[in-house]
Structures are given as structure tokens and as C-alpha cells.
Scaffold this motif. Sequence first.
Motif, PDB file in Angstrom:
ATOM      1  N   SER A  22      85.218 104.459  58.403  1.00 25.84           N
ATOM      2  CA  SER A  22      85.728 104.718  59.755  1.00 25.84           C
ATOM      3  C   SER A  22      86.965 103.868  59.995  1.00 25.84           C
ATOM      4  O   SER A  22      87.238 102.914  59.249  1.00 25.84           O
ATOM      5  N   GLY A  23      87.680 104.223  61.053  1.00 29.78           N
ATOM      6  CA  GLY A  23      88.828 103.420  61.443  1.00 29.78           C
ATOM      7  C   GLY A  23      88.425 102.013  61.856  1.00 29.78           C
ATOM      8  O   GLY A  23      89.133 101.038  61.590  1.00 29.78           O
ATOM      9  N   THR A  24      87.286 101.910  62.508  1.00 27.45           N
ATOM     10  CA  THR A  24      86.779 100.591  62.910  1.00 27.45           C
ATOM     11  C   THR A  24      86.616  99.676  61.699  1.00 27.45           C
ATOM     12  O   THR A  24      87.033  98.521  61.702  1.00 27.45           O
ATOM     13  N   THR A  35      90.155  98.540  60.355  1.00 29.18           N
ATOM     14  CA  THR A  35      90.856  97.447  61.059  1.00 29.18           C
ATOM     15  C   THR A  35      90.099  96.131  60.915  1.00 29.18           C
ATOM     16  O   THR A  35      90.702  95.075  60.716  1.00 29.18           O
ATOM     17  N   TYR A  95      93.944 100.203  71.085  1.00 32.71           N
ATOM     18  CA  TYR A  95      92.563 100.306  70.613  1.00 32.71           C
ATOM     19  C   TYR A  95      92.567 100.336  69.095  1.00 32.71           C
ATOM     20  O   TYR A  95      93.339 101.060  68.476  1.00 32.71           O
ATOM     21  N   HIS A  96      91.693  99.511  68.528  1.00 35.57           N
ATOM     22  CA  HIS A  96      91.609  99.455  67.063  1.00 35.57           C
ATOM     23  C   HIS A  96      90.174  99.619  66.595  1.00 35.57           C
ATOM     24  O   HIS A  96      89.791  99.058  65.572  1.00 35.57           O
ATOM     25  N   GLY A  97      89.369 100.365  67.331  1.00 35.68           N
ATOM     26  CA  GLY A  97      87.957 100.451  66.986  1.00 35.68           C
ATOM     27  C   GLY A  97      87.173  99.380  67.718  1.00 35.68           C
ATOM     28  O   GLY A  97      87.726  98.641  68.535  1.00 35.68           O
ATOM     29  N   GLU A 127      99.231  99.359  67.179  1.00 33.94           N
ATOM     30  CA  GLU A 127      99.356 100.806  67.043  1.00 33.94           C
ATOM     31  C   GLU A 127     100.845 101.103  67.191  1.00 33.94           C
ATOM     32  O   GLU A 127     101.439 100.757  68.217  1.00 33.94           O
ATOM     33  N   ASN A 173      96.122 105.107  72.644  1.00 32.13           N
ATOM     34  CA  ASN A 173      94.785 105.000  73.218  1.00 32.13           C
ATOM     35  C   ASN A 173      94.864 104.501  74.662  1.00 32.13           C
ATOM     36  O   ASN A 173      93.857 104.145  75.261  1.00 32.13           O
ATOM     37  N   ASP A 200      98.357  99.678  62.501  1.00 32.86           N
ATOM     38  CA  ASP A 200      97.153 100.509  62.617  1.00 32.86           C
ATOM     39  C   ASP A 200      97.595 101.970  62.758  1.00 32.86           C
ATOM     40  O   ASP A 200      97.915 102.444  63.841  1.00 32.86           O
ATOM     41  N   VAL A 204      95.676 104.538  62.006  1.00 30.52           N
ATOM     42  CA  VAL A 204      94.485 105.392  61.980  1.00 30.52           C
ATOM     43  C   VAL A 204      94.788 106.719  62.673  1.00 30.52           C
ATOM     44  O   VAL A 204      94.399 107.785  62.197  1.00 30.52           O
ATOM     45  N   MET A 205      95.514 106.664  63.790  1.00 25.78           N
ATOM     46  CA  MET A 205      95.856 107.901  64.489  1.00 25.78           C
ATOM     47  C   MET A 205      97.212 108.468  64.041  1.00 25.78           C
ATOM     48  O   MET A 205      97.351 109.676  63.864  1.00 25.78           O
ATOM     49  N   LYS A 231      90.909 109.005  60.344  1.00 25.06           N
ATOM     50  CA  LYS A 231      91.157 110.329  60.911  1.00 25.06           C
ATOM     51  C   LYS A 231      91.680 111.339  59.870  1.00 25.06           C
ATOM     52  O   LYS A 231      90.886 111.845  59.092  1.00 25.06           O
TER      53      LYS A 231
HETATM   54  C1  LIG Z   1      90.412 106.138  66.379  1.00 17.81           C
HETATM   55  C2  LIG Z   1      91.103 104.842  66.149  1.00 17.81           C
HETATM   56  C3  LIG Z   1      90.453 103.746  65.548  1.00 17.81           C
HETATM   57  C4  LIG Z   1      88.979 103.746  65.277  1.00 17.81           C
HETATM   58  O1  LIG Z   1      88.602 104.686  64.332  1.00 17.81           O
HETATM   59  P1  LIG Z   1      87.046 105.140  64.290  1.00 17.81           P
HETATM   60  O2  LIG Z   1      87.002 106.047  63.101  1.00 17.81           O
HETATM   61  O3  LIG Z   1      86.777 105.804  65.594  1.00 17.81           O
HETATM   62  O4  LIG Z   1      86.240 103.911  64.096  1.00 17.81           O
HETATM   63  C5  LIG Z   1      91.191 102.628  65.248  1.00 17.81           C
HETATM   64  N1  LIG Z   1      92.506 102.559  65.532  1.00 17.81           N
HETATM   65  C6  LIG Z   1      93.162 103.573  66.113  1.00 17.81           C
HETATM   66  C7  LIG Z   1      94.615 103.458  66.388  1.00 17.81           C
HETATM   67  C8  LIG Z   1      92.474 104.743  66.468  1.00 17.81           C
HETATM   68  O5  LIG Z   1      93.136 105.728  67.084  1.00 17.81           O
END
Ligand SMILES: *Cc1c(COP(=O)(O)O)cnc(C)c1O
Length: 432
Positions: free
Chosen positions: A116-118, A121, A144-146, A206, A211, A239, A241-242, A267
Amino acid sequence: MQTSKSEKLFQQAQALTPGGVNSPVRAFRSVGGTPRFIARGEGAYVWDVDDNRYIDYVLSWGPLTLGHAHPAVVQALQEAVTRGTSYGAPTELENQLAQLVVDTVPSVEMVRFVNSGTEATMSALRLARAYTGREKIIKFAGCYHGHADMLLVQAGSGVATLGLPDSPGVPASTAANTLTAPFNDLDAVRQLFEQNPDSIAGVIVEPIAANMGFVLPGDGYLQGLHDLCREYGALFILDEVMTGFRVAPGGAQQRWNLDPDLTCLGKVIGGGLPVGAYAGKREIMQTVAPAGPMYQAGTLSGNPLAMTAGLVTIWTLIEPGTFERIEQQTQKLVDGIAAAAQSAGIAIHTGNAGTMFGFYFLRESGASITNYDEAKQYADTERYGRFFHAMLEQGVYFAPSQFEAAFLSSAHGDDEIQATLAAVEKTLGMLD
Ligand SMILES: *Cc1c(COP(=O)(O)O)cnc(C)c1O
């Protein structure tokens, strides 16, 4: 009025799982009403259990850059599942996806997959601490970073030098090592470095604060953060992730020519299955076990189904013209929303980059939103709630919160954009 199946299922769910959902924003708390329980998805559409169809701009919160149930992804998964679902031993698929990430994301030399993204990070920060031998980190209010303990800290307005936890259950001692600054304010970060010159392991950001809605970085801001990190011997952690495979195929770092030490992904790289990754410079990544002393592991990490979905998704996305087409559709939609708002006399602030976008309804026309305080101050969340429900009634599914980004996929064609804009025009025309 007759009770819908979604309402019945939501009733049941609330007895079974806290708030009836397995991730809070799904519960519609910030827009009110009952979350739609989804029965299936195909292309740009999802259908709820009452058989209402929606054009989907949530796309599982970003991963589905090819839309739902893309035939190539489905076929690859069907074939993969017959070979077993998990081995707990290395596979060629992990090499292939790691190589694809290395080839696509400019700064990345090595990759470690997680679930997962959580996890991505959380592990990247452990790595930054292990590599630098320092304990403090800097993050930005509203980013937001999880949900890892040390990242559930926003600390509100101004330059807070003392991290305060955002959630009960986060130890104050953990939060105390998280320093926060407002997004888009380099001086605030410089001050934090000056106050803590030898103790900051890394800065995590980010690249688009997506977020808290959709807040673009100012010119030179991200490079400025990296320069400060270099000056003080901290790692620059992007980060993505998105934004990875969204803002550009190679993420924000490709679009804005950045060279972070570490990158967090998630993601899109899982194509709709659970995946995350942290990645970066070889010398730093070699600190991770078993190459180095920093421990991090995962029973299902590098899962063959997740690797398969990620590979096929990214291969398809980077076929010539595909990304650009989604990007153009995004631009059309955002321009259309802005134009509709203008002719309805509704104050709105839009933003977009690559295949993601966002918009705020403003309490004051002309207000600009560059950080979290401004987002909270100027965003008209009540108007957004009315807009959201009116759109839902017309078969368009935006995120159930003003403070979330929206996404397009390769399945969003001209018909979907036109239908969406027609609904937007109608809604804005009658919105109070
Ligand atoms: C969604 C998100 C996360 C967390 O990812 P999960 O898979 O939901 O744990 C971390 N950082 C950013 C920038 C995100 O958008």
C-alpha cells in the motif's frame, strides 16, 4: 420513499465495520447521504447495487488509469490466477515491474515493492532515518501520506515546530519528531532547518497537494525544497503515490524535472490491486534488508497478481498517444467546468496536471488557494455537497468530498465528457 439496496447494505455494514466502511471517506460523511454500494465497473462507468450507472471520476481514488475491467488487464489476471496467487518467493514479474518503474520514473534506480501507499511512505521514512542517522522529518500541513503514526500530523496553521498528533492513538513522542510547514512556503522550511540543522532525516512532500483538494506547487517550490535538503544533508522524498503515472508517465518528477532521493509509489503501479513501492537512488536503497541493515518485509509483497495488473496497466498507458489522449480529455473537462461555472456566475478554482484535476467552489470570488489553511478558509464545502448529490442524481460520480482530486482514464471518451459537462451546466445553473 422506498429503501434502496445501498441503504440496506449500509445499515448492515454499520453493524459490521466502523462507520460501515473500510476507509473513512467512502462513508459520504462530508457530503451527507448514503454511500452507493458498487456492484460492478466497466470502462468509465460503475453500477451500484440498485443498477444506477455513473460516469466514474474517482476510479478507485486514482489507480484505474485504464478504467474499470480493462480487457488486457482482465485477461492477464485470468491467466495469472491459474498459476497460483502467491508464492512467498521471488518471481520474474517483480523484476519486470521494477525494471519498468526504473525505465519510466527518472530518478529511480532500485525499487522495493510493498502492499500500500501507507507502507511505502512509512518505509521510505524509516529508510531516510536509517541512512542519515537522524530522527526528525518535515511534512506539510494538508499533505496526506497514508496513516502511519508519524505522518498523521498536520499541526495546523503557521510554522509549528512541535508536532501534535491528528488522531488519538498517535503517541505524542512519535508526533514530536514530525515537523510541519505550510505547503508552498520555502521560508518556513528554511526556518525549520535552521532550528534543527543536524537532526532532519528527510522532507516528504506530495508534488501536487491533492489530498486537500488540488493545490499545485508554485514555480521552483519543489526544487527549492530539494536544494534545502541538500544544504542540510536531508533526503528529499517525493510522495508520488497519487501523481506517479498520472501527472506524466514518469510522474511529477518527469514533468517538473526533479531528482528526488526517494520516491513513494502506489495506486497506478498496482493497476487496481493492492501495491505500493518505495524506490530511489541505489546507494540509499542498498540500506534496505537484506542488502543492508534497515529491516522491512512483507508476506504478500510483490504479489504476482498485483505485479501482473501493474505491468499490463503501465504497458498499455505508455503506448504512444494513450497518456496524451487522457490528458487532452482532462483538459477538455476542466475547461468545460470552468466555463460552466463562469456562465452560471459561480466562483470556482480549477487545477489540472496530466490525467488528474480538482476544483474548489469558493466562498469569495478571486480567492486563491495555495495551502491547507486557504483551502479550509475559502472552499465552500456545503455548495460542493449540493453539487455532488445533484451530479450523482444525473449519473456522474465525483469524490464525496471537496478536498479530493478527480481522475480520468483512457475509457473516458467524448461521450462521457459531453454527458458530464451537460450535467455540470445543468447543476451549476440551478445551484444556490
Ligand atoms: C493514497 C495516498 C497514500 C496512501 O496510500 P494507501 O494505498 O491508501 O495506503 C499516500 N500518499 C499519497 C500522496 C496518497 O495519495
